[in-house]
Motif scaffolding. Structure first.
Motif, PDB file in Angstrom:
ATOM      1  N   TRP A   1      -5.079  -1.911  -4.318  1.00  0.00           N
ATOM      2  CA  TRP A   1      -5.335  -1.373  -2.933  1.00  0.00           C
ATOM      3  C   TRP A   1      -6.529  -0.559  -2.930  1.00  0.00           C
ATOM      4  O   TRP A   1      -6.637   0.749  -3.142  1.00  0.00           O
ATOM      5  CB  TRP A   1      -4.137  -0.541  -2.585  1.00  0.00           C
ATOM      6  CG  TRP A   1      -2.810  -1.131  -2.834  1.00  0.00           C
ATOM      7  CD1 TRP A   1      -1.927  -0.927  -3.773  1.00  0.00           C
ATOM      8  CD2 TRP A   1      -2.358  -2.503  -2.038  1.00  0.00           C
ATOM      9  NE1 TRP A   1      -0.756  -1.906  -3.438  1.00  0.00           N
ATOM     10  CE2 TRP A   1      -1.238  -2.884  -2.538  1.00  0.00           C
ATOM     11  CE3 TRP A   1      -3.083  -3.171  -0.925  1.00  0.00           C
ATOM     12  CZ2 TRP A   1      -0.490  -3.943  -1.967  1.00  0.00           C
ATOM     13  CZ3 TRP A   1      -2.476  -4.205  -0.608  1.00  0.00           C
ATOM     14  CH2 TRP A   1      -1.206  -4.700  -0.967  1.00  0.00           C
TER      15      TRP A   1
ATOM     16  N   LYS B   1      -2.930  11.340  -8.552  1.00  0.00           N
ATOM     17  CA  LYS B   1      -4.196  11.056  -8.193  1.00  0.00           C
ATOM     18  C   LYS B   1      -5.177  11.622  -9.270  1.00  0.00           C
ATOM     19  O   LYS B   1      -5.252  13.084  -9.283  1.00  0.00           O
ATOM     20  CB  LYS B   1      -4.382  11.627  -6.808  1.00  0.00           C
ATOM     21  CG  LYS B   1      -5.826  11.798  -6.172  1.00  0.00           C
ATOM     22  CD  LYS B   1      -5.800  12.676  -4.912  1.00  0.00           C
ATOM     23  CE  LYS B   1      -7.328  12.961  -4.360  1.00  0.00           C
ATOM     24  NZ  LYS B   1      -7.385  13.579  -3.186  1.00  0.00           N
TER      25      LYS B   1
ATOM     26  N   PRO C   1       1.010  -1.262  -0.075  1.00  0.00           N
ATOM     27  CA  PRO C   1      -0.119   0.234  -0.041  1.00  0.00           C
ATOM     28  C   PRO C   1       0.850   1.310   0.040  1.00  0.00           C
ATOM     29  O   PRO C   1       1.850   1.451   0.768  1.00  0.00           O
ATOM     30  CB  PRO C   1      -0.706  -0.334   1.275  1.00  0.00           C
ATOM     31  CG  PRO C   1      -0.878  -1.464   1.597  1.00  0.00           C
ATOM     32  CD  PRO C   1       0.471  -2.186   1.133  1.00  0.00           C
TER      33      PRO C   1
ATOM     34  N   ARG D   1      -9.062  -2.835 -10.803  1.00  0.00           N
ATOM     35  CA  ARG D   1      -7.578  -3.158 -10.554  1.00  0.00           C
ATOM     36  C   ARG D   1      -6.882  -3.629 -11.883  1.00  0.00           C
ATOM     37  O   ARG D   1      -5.780  -3.818 -11.691  1.00  0.00           O
ATOM     38  CB  ARG D   1      -7.768  -4.292  -9.712  1.00  0.00           C
ATOM     39  CG  ARG D   1      -8.437  -5.701 -10.136  1.00  0.00           C
ATOM     40  CD  ARG D   1      -8.565  -6.739  -9.104  1.00  0.00           C
ATOM     41  NE  ARG D   1      -9.357  -7.924  -9.438  1.00  0.00           N
ATOM     42  CZ  ARG D   1     -10.293  -8.428  -8.743  1.00  0.00           C
ATOM     43  NH1 ARG D   1     -10.381  -8.105  -7.555  1.00  0.00           N
ATOM     44  NH2 ARG D   1     -10.977  -9.506  -9.238  1.00  0.00           N
TER      45      ARG D   1
ATOM     46  N   SER E   1      -5.290  -0.590   3.818  1.00  0.00           N
ATOM     47  CA  SER E   1      -5.433   0.810   2.898  1.00  0.00           C
ATOM     48  C   SER E   1      -4.124   1.621   2.790  1.00  0.00           C
ATOM     49  O   SER E   1      -3.355   1.601   3.574  1.00  0.00           O
ATOM     50  CB  SER E   1      -6.361   1.716   3.672  1.00  0.00           C
ATOM     51  OG  SER E   1      -6.784   2.826   2.857  1.00  0.00           O
ATOM     52  N   PRO E   2      -4.169   2.249   1.553  1.00  0.00           N
ATOM     53  CA  PRO E   2      -2.967   3.156   1.561  1.00  0.00           C
ATOM     54  C   PRO E   2      -2.929   4.192   2.667  1.00  0.00           C
ATOM     55  O   PRO E   2      -4.055   4.506   3.310  1.00  0.00           O
ATOM     56  CB  PRO E   2      -3.194   4.052   0.433  1.00  0.00           C
ATOM     57  CG  PRO E   2      -3.874   2.758  -0.705  1.00  0.00           C
ATOM     58  CD  PRO E   2      -4.742   2.218   0.358  1.00  0.00           C
TER      59      PRO E   2
ATOM     60  N   ASP F   1      -8.723   2.100  -1.357  1.00  0.00           N
ATOM     61  CA  ASP F   1      -8.365   3.394  -0.681  1.00  0.00           C
ATOM     62  C   ASP F   1      -9.427   4.151   0.101  1.00  0.00           C
ATOM     63  O   ASP F   1     -10.376   4.626  -0.436  1.00  0.00           O
ATOM     64  CB  ASP F   1      -7.657   4.319  -1.576  1.00  0.00           C
ATOM     65  CG  ASP F   1      -7.252   5.629  -1.176  1.00  0.00           C
ATOM     66  OD1 ASP F   1      -6.999   5.782   0.090  1.00  0.00           O
ATOM     67  OD2 ASP F   1      -7.142   6.656  -1.948  1.00  0.00           O
TER      68      ASP F   1
ATOM     69  N   ARG G   1     -10.486   4.903  -4.793  1.00  0.00           N
ATOM     70  CA  ARG G   1     -11.301   5.537  -3.482  1.00  0.00           C
ATOM     71  C   ARG G   1     -12.420   4.617  -3.160  1.00  0.00           C
ATOM     72  O   ARG G   1     -13.223   4.495  -4.341  1.00  0.00           O
ATOM     73  CB  ARG G   1     -11.568   6.828  -3.623  1.00  0.00           C
ATOM     74  CG  ARG G   1     -10.324   7.751  -3.369  1.00  0.00           C
ATOM     75  CD  ARG G   1     -10.105   8.195  -2.008  1.00  0.00           C
ATOM     76  NE  ARG G   1     -11.332   8.847  -1.504  1.00  0.00           N
ATOM     77  CZ  ARG G   1     -11.507  10.220  -1.789  1.00  0.00           C
ATOM     78  NH1 ARG G   1     -10.467  10.797  -2.484  1.00  0.00           N
ATOM     79  NH2 ARG G   1     -12.775  10.997  -1.388  1.00  0.00           N
TER      80      ARG G   1
ATOM     81  N   GLN H   1      -3.915   1.424  -9.579  1.00  0.00           N
ATOM     82  CA  GLN H   1      -3.486   0.551  -8.479  1.00  0.00           C
ATOM     83  C   GLN H   1      -4.221   0.932  -7.031  1.00  0.00           C
ATOM     84  O   GLN H   1      -3.917   0.280  -6.043  1.00  0.00           O
ATOM     85  CB  GLN H   1      -1.755   1.083  -8.301  1.00  0.00           C
ATOM     86  CG  GLN H   1      -0.674   0.505  -9.523  1.00  0.00           C
ATOM     87  CD  GLN H   1      -1.186   0.965 -10.672  1.00  0.00           C
ATOM     88  OE1 GLN H   1      -1.044   2.247 -10.813  1.00  0.00           O
ATOM     89  NE2 GLN H   1      -1.639   0.099 -11.638  1.00  0.00           N
ATOM     90  N   MET H   2      -4.614   2.070  -7.266  1.00  0.00           N
ATOM     91  CA  MET H   2      -5.326   2.532  -5.866  1.00  0.00           C
ATOM     92  C   MET H   2      -6.776   3.407  -6.491  1.00  0.00           C
ATOM     93  O   MET H   2      -6.737   3.620  -7.531  1.00  0.00           O
ATOM     94  CB  MET H   2      -4.630   3.799  -5.380  1.00  0.00           C
ATOM     95  CG  MET H   2      -3.559   3.272  -4.300  1.00  0.00           C
ATOM     96  SD  MET H   2      -2.747   4.762  -3.549  1.00  0.00           S
ATOM     97  CE  MET H   2      -3.990   5.671  -2.954  1.00  0.00           C
TER      98      MET H   2
ATOM     99  N   SER I   1      -3.956   6.334  -8.985  1.00  0.00           N
ATOM    100  CA  SER I   1      -4.911   6.337  -7.931  1.00  0.00           C
ATOM    101  C   SER I   1      -6.180   6.888  -8.406  1.00  0.00           C
ATOM    102  O   SER I   1      -6.075   8.456  -8.779  1.00  0.00           O
ATOM    103  CB  SER I   1      -4.311   7.085  -6.845  1.00  0.00           C
ATOM    104  OG  SER I   1      -5.256   7.472  -5.724  1.00  0.00           O
TER     105      SER I   1
END
Length: 432
Positions: free
Chosen positions: A279, A194, A23, A241, A316-317, A281, A248, A245-246, A226
């Motif tokens: 991951w 992000k 993460p 996925r 979680s990250p 998030d 919310r 990679q992330m 993300s």
């Protein structure tokens, strides 16, 4: 493409696992600076981060939304933004806030300084193409004469931010737009992006999620993607996925007990999809000084431990949101507890259990198989007396227990653990 298997039998691309094998951990400017961070503030914060948090593993430094807006202010957005752009409509750091970008080099010099501190450099971007670029009908970088108005979907707008139009991915030049902006980010030295206004509504934006993923593959630099904000629907786990990679699992998370309580169910629903490069998030950690320095976190000390324990055992990250210039010893100790970081970064077989109303229980195992983890959360307003039979959570072989937050031993009597858990509090045990 080679694939990496997950505990559920589903798969994620091996490249994603390489980009984010654990993460991600870091800091993001939103909770403390809103839209207003400057280059001077960024560098001051990055130096503190490298000194205080990097030794514990926090290495992603991210400048959040509207770095391109010369007149950005607070947590509101200008109704008619005039962003800094290049001649292809690609957003640039506002030179009045980021002076090193005034020569057209973008974030390259800031990224270089962040990298020199041992950190990775991240930025926030919005889905789509700037409305200002569409109004000026600027050419699309890398296309065969396509202009911004030809690829803009002016019906696809963000409900809370006025900066962008969506991109109509079926039109010529649409993928060129995404390839062009991610090529620019790669040239700047960006390691983490992000990308906002993506996960809701998910199906409406799926084509642009795929476009961003393709653009990163072509950019010539490894970049972690993300997606934000949530809620990303669990039914779209296989798709998300493969392309990020992330992602919310909720809308913006702040220091509110009701918001924290709601994250339990979301993380429980997402836990089968946690794996290297995959991951879910739960959002940033709103700890310490927040909201342009106006206040400290509203979470009580017990709630802060609950927050860190849940994010850690759910994997979680860990992205700190508070102003590091005001980082106090208690918050630093909370963020950098070695056992909690190890739980987040290297545990496996993490799973929730349902034992009693008002309690939430998670277990996990260490990567080396030497010990296990048990986290118990009291969601009630009153203390609860915990009594857990280790056979009920698959940990019957444990002979000793250490309370991580209290740094004390907890006796195991006849295969049971017992302790009073404070209101909104968490008990985190390492069992051997």
């Amino acid at each position: 493409m080679a694939m990496t298997s997950m505990t559920t039998g589903a798969q994620v691309p091996a490249a994603a696992a390489t980009l984010a094998p654990t993460p991600p951990m870091g800091w993001n400017s939103w909770n403390s600076f809103a839209t207003t961070i400057t280059e001077e503030q960024a560098l001051e914060t990055a130096r503190i981060m490298a000194d205080k948090l990097l030794p514990a593993g926090y290495d992603v430094f991210t400048v959040d939304i509207q770095w391109y807006e010369p007149d950005a202010r607070s947590y509101t957005y200008n109704a008619r933004p005039q962003p800094a752009m290049d001649r292809w409509g690609r957003l640039q750091p506002a030179p009045n806030r980021f002076p090193s970008a005034a020569d057209g080099s973008g974030f390259a010099r800031l990224a270089e300084q962040v990298h020199a501190l041992g950190l990775r450099f991240g930025i926030h971007v919005m889905r789509g193409i700037p409305r200002a670029a569409v109004m000026q009908n600027l050419p699309v970088f890398g296309s065969s004469g396509v202009r911004a108005a030809e690829i803009a979907d002016t019906s696809s707008i963000c409900s809370w931010n006025p900066d962008m139009y969506g991109v109509a991915m079926g039109r010529p030049g649409a993928q060129d737009w995404y390839d062009g902006i991610f090529r620019q980010y790669a040239e700047w030295g960006v390691d983490f992006i992000k990308m906002d206004d993506m996960s809701r509504p998910y199906d409406a934006h799926a084509a642009e999620i795929e476009a961003a993923h393709r653009a990163i593959d072509r950019a010539g630099r490894p970049i972690v993607l993300s997606l934000s904000p949530g809620e990303t629907p669990v039914t779209r786990a296989d798709h998300v996925r493969r392309h990020a990679q992330m992602w919310r699992i909720s809308d913006d998370f702040w220091d509110d007990w009701g918001m924290l309580e709601a994250q339990f169910t979301r993380l429980e629903n997402w836990h089968p999809h946690v794996a290297p490069g995959s991951w879910p998030d739960a959002d940033m950690l709103p700890l310490g000084r927040l909201a342009l320095g106006e206040r400290d976190t509203r979470f009580t000390p017990a709630e802060q431990r609950t927050l860190m324990t849940l994010w850690a055992i759910a994997r979680s990250p860990l992205i700190m949101g508070g102003d590091l210039r005001h980082l106090d010893d208690a918050t630093l100790a909370l963020l950098t507890n070695p056992a909690v970081i190890a739980l987040n970064q290297s545990s496996h077989d993490n799973r929730p259990h349902f034992l009693k109303d008002g309690l939430r229980v998670w277990t996990a195992r260490s990567a080396d198989g030497v010990h296990a983890w048990l986290a118990v959360f009291n969601l009630d307003k009153e203390p609860q007396d915990l009594s857990v039979a280790l056979t009920d959570v698959g940990l019957s072989a444990a002979k000793s227990a250490t309370d991580i937050w209290a740094s004390t031993a907890l006796p195991i009597a006849e295969g049971r653990l017992g302790k009073r858990v404070e209101p909104h509090g968490a008990l985190l045990l390492r069992l051997v």
